[in-house]
Design a protein around this motif. Sequence first.
Motif, PDB file in Angstrom:
ATOM      1  N   ALA A 183       1.031   5.696  -0.643  1.00  0.00           N
ATOM      2  CA  ALA A 183       0.360   6.713  -0.701  1.00  0.00           C
ATOM      3  C   ALA A 183       1.247   7.905  -1.262  1.00  0.00           C
ATOM      4  CB  ALA A 183      -0.066   7.310   0.640  1.00  0.00           C
ATOM      5  N   SER A 227       0.976  -1.087  -0.012  1.00  0.00           N
ATOM      6  CA  SER A 227      -0.090   0.052  -0.059  1.00  0.00           C
ATOM      7  C   SER A 227       0.885   1.377  -0.057  1.00  0.00           C
ATOM      8  CB  SER A 227      -0.893  -0.087   1.320  1.00  0.00           C
ATOM      9  OG  SER A 227      -1.859   1.290   1.032  1.00  0.00           O
ATOM     10  N   HIS A 271       0.331   2.317   5.242  1.00  0.00           N
ATOM     11  CA  HIS A 271       1.162   2.109   3.948  1.00  0.00           C
ATOM     12  C   HIS A 271       2.501   1.631   4.282  1.00  0.00           C
ATOM     13  CE1 HIS A 271      -2.108   4.693   2.319  1.00  0.00           C
ATOM     14  NE2 HIS A 271      -1.843   5.347   3.046  1.00  0.00           N
ATOM     15  N   HIS A 280      -3.038  12.257  -2.762  1.00  0.00           N
ATOM     16  CA  HIS A 280      -3.388  13.066  -1.831  1.00  0.00           C
ATOM     17  C   HIS A 280      -2.801  14.518  -2.357  1.00  0.00           C
ATOM     18  CE1 HIS A 280      -4.939  10.165   0.949  1.00  0.00           C
ATOM     19  NE2 HIS A 280      -3.472   9.601   0.551  1.00  0.00           N
ATOM     20  N   ARG A 312       2.476   6.656 -11.121  1.00  0.00           N
ATOM     21  CA  ARG A 312       1.394   5.855 -10.781  1.00  0.00           C
ATOM     22  C   ARG A 312       1.536   4.528 -11.755  1.00  0.00           C
ATOM     23  NH1 ARG A 312      -4.014   7.557  -7.976  1.00  0.00           N
ATOM     24  NH2 ARG A 312      -4.312   5.532  -8.842  1.00  0.00           N
ATOM     25  N   LEU A 361       5.674   6.130   1.074  1.00  0.00           N
ATOM     26  CA  LEU A 361       4.944   7.358   0.706  1.00  0.00           C
ATOM     27  C   LEU A 361       5.812   7.793  -0.344  1.00  0.00           C
ATOM     28  CD1 LEU A 361       4.446   8.574   4.432  1.00  0.00           C
ATOM     29  CD2 LEU A 361       2.895   7.424   2.844  1.00  0.00           C
ATOM     30  N   LEU A 366      -0.258  10.668   7.165  1.00  0.00           N
ATOM     31  CA  LEU A 366      -0.174   9.221   6.525  1.00  0.00           C
ATOM     32  C   LEU A 366       0.673   8.228   7.282  1.00  0.00           C
ATOM     33  CD1 LEU A 366      -0.150  10.413   2.696  1.00  0.00           C
ATOM     34  CD2 LEU A 366      -2.209   9.251   3.943  1.00  0.00           C
ATOM     35  N   ILE A 380      -3.144   2.366  -4.075  1.00  0.00           N
ATOM     36  CA  ILE A 380      -2.334   3.340  -4.406  1.00  0.00           C
ATOM     37  C   ILE A 380      -3.514   4.666  -4.045  1.00  0.00           C
ATOM     38  CG2 ILE A 380      -1.241   5.095  -5.950  1.00  0.00           C
ATOM     39  CD1 ILE A 380      -0.683   2.570  -7.515  1.00  0.00           C
ATOM     40  N   SER A 381      -2.902   5.601  -3.160  1.00  0.00           N
ATOM     41  CA  SER A 381      -3.915   6.859  -2.756  1.00  0.00           C
ATOM     42  C   SER A 381      -3.141   8.105  -3.119  1.00  0.00           C
ATOM     43  CB  SER A 381      -4.271   6.681  -1.315  1.00  0.00           C
ATOM     44  OG  SER A 381      -3.101   6.777  -0.315  1.00  0.00           O
TER      45      SER A 381
END
Length: 154
Positions: A20, A18, A76, A55, A39, A79, A70, A52-53
């Motif tokens: 971010a 995970s 995650h 922000h 991405r 980062l 985060l 994948i987040s």
Amino acid sequence: MQHANQGTGPTIDGQGLSIAIVQARFNADITDTLARACRDELAALGVADSAISLHQVPGALEVPVVLERLARSGRHQALIALGCIIRGETYHFELVANESGAGVTRVGLDHALPIANAILTVETEAQAHARAEDKGRDAARVAVEMARLLERLA
């Protein structure tokens, strides 16, 4: 899915991670390129889109506070910081570059969490455009590689 990065580095696999991303909107044409390349590379490395987040924050100085939140969440394994600081005619460039960089580093060290810092610091907009795609991909590879390394060291 295994994906070998460029150069002589290890094969890295992002499956199950995970990650971010915190993207500064200032110089959005450049930071959007960074984010898109990042991405795309995360997907190529096997990181699921749902893991994948993204922000967005106004500028590079706001990136560390979101990274901090985060990191504190514990959700995650890595980062990514994305931004673009272009030198102007005043001292503001140095202030933003130094303080955002120090903040990103502090969050990573305080939480023992890998943070790929792809906040570009360049002299001209042309330099930023020339580097954005490669640096976005590099940030993805660094995040995945470091997440796996810290797993092995745990």
